[in-house]
Scaffold this motif. Structure first.
Motif, PDB file in Angstrom:
ATOM      1  N   ALA A 111       0.841  -1.195   0.000  1.00  0.00           N
ATOM      2  CA  ALA A 111       0.000   0.000   0.000  1.00  0.00           C
ATOM      3  C   ALA A 111       0.876   1.246   0.000  1.00  0.00           C
ATOM      4  CB  ALA A 111      -0.924   0.009   1.219  1.00  0.00           C
ATOM      5  N   LEU A 112       0.443   2.258  -0.720  1.00  0.00           N
ATOM      6  CA  LEU A 112       1.042   3.586  -0.650  1.00  0.00           C
ATOM      7  C   LEU A 112       0.049   4.486   0.070  1.00  0.00           C
ATOM      8  CD1 LEU A 112       2.887   2.387  -2.875  1.00  0.00           C
ATOM      9  CD2 LEU A 112       2.895   4.638  -3.952  1.00  0.00           C
TER      10      LEU A 112
ATOM     11  N   CYS B 213       2.501  -4.949   3.495  1.00  0.00           N
ATOM     12  CA  CYS B 213       3.364  -3.853   3.950  1.00  0.00           C
ATOM     13  C   CYS B 213       2.887  -2.551   3.318  1.00  0.00           C
ATOM     14  CB  CYS B 213       4.820  -4.124   3.578  1.00  0.00           C
ATOM     15  SG  CYS B 213       5.070  -4.340   1.794  1.00  0.00           S
ATOM     16  N   ALA B 214       3.491  -1.448   3.742  1.00  0.00           N
ATOM     17  CA  ALA B 214       3.089  -0.141   3.214  1.00  0.00           C
ATOM     18  C   ALA B 214       4.277   0.798   3.154  1.00  0.00           C
ATOM     19  CB  ALA B 214       1.987   0.464   4.073  1.00  0.00           C
ATOM     20  N   LEU B 215       4.222   1.698   2.188  1.00  0.00           N
ATOM     21  CA  LEU B 215       5.158   2.811   2.081  1.00  0.00           C
ATOM     22  C   LEU B 215       4.426   4.080   2.498  1.00  0.00           C
ATOM     23  CD1 LEU B 215       6.970   2.161  -1.328  1.00  0.00           C
ATOM     24  CD2 LEU B 215       8.045   2.194   0.922  1.00  0.00           C
ATOM     25  N   LEU B 216       5.040   4.845   3.372  1.00  0.00           N
ATOM     26  CA  LEU B 216       4.465   6.110   3.834  1.00  0.00           C
ATOM     27  C   LEU B 216       5.149   7.256   3.104  1.00  0.00           C
ATOM     28  CD1 LEU B 216       2.626   7.651   5.834  1.00  0.00           C
ATOM     29  CD2 LEU B 216       4.539   7.601   7.459  1.00  0.00           C
TER      30      LEU B 216
ATOM     31  N   VAL C  13       3.575  10.467  13.683  1.00  0.00           N
ATOM     32  CA  VAL C  13       2.284   9.951  14.130  1.00  0.00           C
ATOM     33  C   VAL C  13       1.690   9.015  13.083  1.00  0.00           C
ATOM     34  CG1 VAL C  13      -0.090  10.571  14.733  1.00  0.00           C
ATOM     35  CG2 VAL C  13       1.818  11.921  15.625  1.00  0.00           C
ATOM     36  N   ALA C  14       1.806   9.399  11.804  1.00  0.00           N
ATOM     37  CA  ALA C  14       1.268   8.550  10.737  1.00  0.00           C
ATOM     38  C   ALA C  14       2.005   7.209  10.679  1.00  0.00           C
ATOM     39  CB  ALA C  14       1.384   9.272   9.398  1.00  0.00           C
ATOM     40  N   GLU C  15       3.304   7.239  10.887  1.00  0.00           N
ATOM     41  CA  GLU C  15       4.078   5.983  10.878  1.00  0.00           C
ATOM     42  C   GLU C  15       3.645   5.076  12.020  1.00  0.00           C
ATOM     43  OE1 GLU C  15       7.096   3.122  11.985  1.00  0.00           O
ATOM     44  OE2 GLU C  15       6.609   4.944  13.135  1.00  0.00           O
TER      45      GLU C  15
ATOM     46  N   LYS D 181       2.929  -3.901   8.217  1.00  0.00           N
ATOM     47  CA  LYS D 181       4.371  -3.662   8.258  1.00  0.00           C
ATOM     48  C   LYS D 181       4.704  -2.372   7.502  1.00  0.00           C
ATOM     49  CE  LYS D 181       5.915  -7.499  10.263  1.00  0.00           C
ATOM     50  NZ  LYS D 181       6.739  -7.497  11.492  1.00  0.00           N
ATOM     51  N   VAL D 182       5.583  -1.576   8.050  1.00  0.00           N
ATOM     52  CA  VAL D 182       6.026  -0.350   7.386  1.00  0.00           C
ATOM     53  C   VAL D 182       7.300  -0.655   6.609  1.00  0.00           C
ATOM     54  CG1 VAL D 182       6.716   2.055   7.665  1.00  0.00           C
ATOM     55  CG2 VAL D 182       5.010   1.058   9.209  1.00  0.00           C
ATOM     56  N   MET D 183       7.186  -0.667   5.306  1.00  0.00           N
ATOM     57  CA  MET D 183       8.349  -0.944   4.457  1.00  0.00           C
ATOM     58  C   MET D 183       9.347   0.202   4.508  1.00  0.00           C
ATOM     59  SD  MET D 183       8.563  -1.713   0.359  1.00  0.00           S
ATOM     60  CE  MET D 183       8.089  -3.436   0.455  1.00  0.00           C
ATOM     61  N   GLY D 184       8.851   1.423   4.578  1.00  0.00           N
ATOM     62  CA  GLY D 184       9.751   2.570   4.624  1.00  0.00           C
ATOM     63  C   GLY D 184       8.979   3.866   4.502  1.00  0.00           C
ATOM     64  N   ILE D 185       9.699   4.967   4.625  1.00  0.00           N
ATOM     65  CA  ILE D 185       9.137   6.313   4.491  1.00  0.00           C
ATOM     66  C   ILE D 185       9.826   6.992   3.316  1.00  0.00           C
ATOM     67  CG2 ILE D 185       8.834   8.557   5.599  1.00  0.00           C
ATOM     68  CD1 ILE D 185       8.863   7.093   8.282  1.00  0.00           C
TER      69      ILE D 185
END
Length: 274
Positions: free
Chosen positions: A91-92, A224-227, A241-243, A251-255
């Motif tokens: 997800a983006l 997973c997601a990219l922020l 806060v969003a992370e 899972k947070v893949m990265g920012i």
């Protein structure tokens, strides 16, 4: 605020500790097999892009080359993490609107199209707007909500770019996206798309985290997601806060810092010297 952030951090760590192992395996990302799903891909109408839009709408990865280097690097790092973890669905998202995630989704799609041994499906699930359709200047009578509700099949709705990228776009806004994205019908639709088209990567353009609850129910269905944040626009506090919110859901893949006006001169020099 610090106490709240600490509570969120603890919740995230607890979720990660009890999260199950990925269902998919690294072997899932392999060269495209010669199977019946190729016929399903070839039967889709091809995406037609007005060449004047490429510069106007910042589709810098469309033709490749030095201008696409940043997206190509992001693509490669993303694929490496997918292969290492056995992930498929990405997800983006962003803290708020205006961070350029739809533009990033389009450019990642074009960058991934040059990975000829991988098949990618890009779906716009930001249903309150027509972000990807407007960027790609596409028009139609239906949206992904119609596909989920069974009003039209994905085969009748989707567009193909080249031989290995499919787009599912929105041509109108949806009144109740949160309910649709959390529905059993949405889960079954994605399962059906995966079974029929057998993509290696599914990329979702999802709603901003802090604008509504639209994405909160859906994000548990991705690996997973990219922020994405906008340089000189998105504050560090909002990204933080969003992370933390995102980490509670997947899972947070990265920012990714988008809309950067200044990059190192060495970056362009090194890329051009190969």
């Amino acid at each position: 605020m610090d106490r709240l952030q600490e509570a969120i951090r603890k919740a995230r760590n607890e979720r990660e500790s009890r999260q199950a192992e990925p269902v998919l395996h690294p072997e899932a990302l392999q060269p495209v097999p010669a199977d019946d799903s190729q016929d399903a891909w070839r039967s889709l109408p091809e995406l037609q892009i007005d060449q004047n839009l490429i510069v106007r709408n910042r589709l810098i990865a469309y033709h490749g080359g030095p201008e696409a280097a940043a997206y190509d690097m992001l693509r490669t790092k993303m694929i490496q993490q997918l292969q290492s973890n056995g992930w498929r669905r990405i997800a983006l998202t962003s803290p708020y609107s205006g961070c350029g995630k739809s533009t990033a989704a389009a450019n990642l799609a074009f960058s991934l199209s040059r990975q000829k041994d991988l098949r990618t499906i890009v779906i716009d699930f930001d249903m309150r707007r027509m972000g990807l359709a407007e960027i790609l200047r596409q028009t139609g009578n239906h949206s992904m909500s119609d596909v989920i509700n069974g009003n039209i099949s994905f085969e009748q709705h989707a567009l193909r770019h080249g031989e290995n990228v499919i787009f599912g776009l929105n041509y109108s806004s949806t009144r109740n996206p949160a309910e649709i994205l959390q529905s059993r019908a949405m889960i079954e639709t994605l399962e059906q798309i995966e079974a029929e088209y057998q993509p290696d990567i599914m990329l979702f353009d999802t709603p901003p985290l802090m604008a509504s609850d639209d994405s909160h129910g859906f994000l548990k269905n991705v690996d997973c997601a990219l922020l994405l944040g906008a340089a000189e626009e998105t504050s560090v506090d909002h990204i933080d806060v969003a992370e933390q919110q995102l980490a509670e859901l997947t899972k947070v893949m990265g920012i990714v810092l988008n809309k950067c006006r200044y990059i190192s001169e060495a970056f362009g020099y090194e890329y051009g010297s190969y």
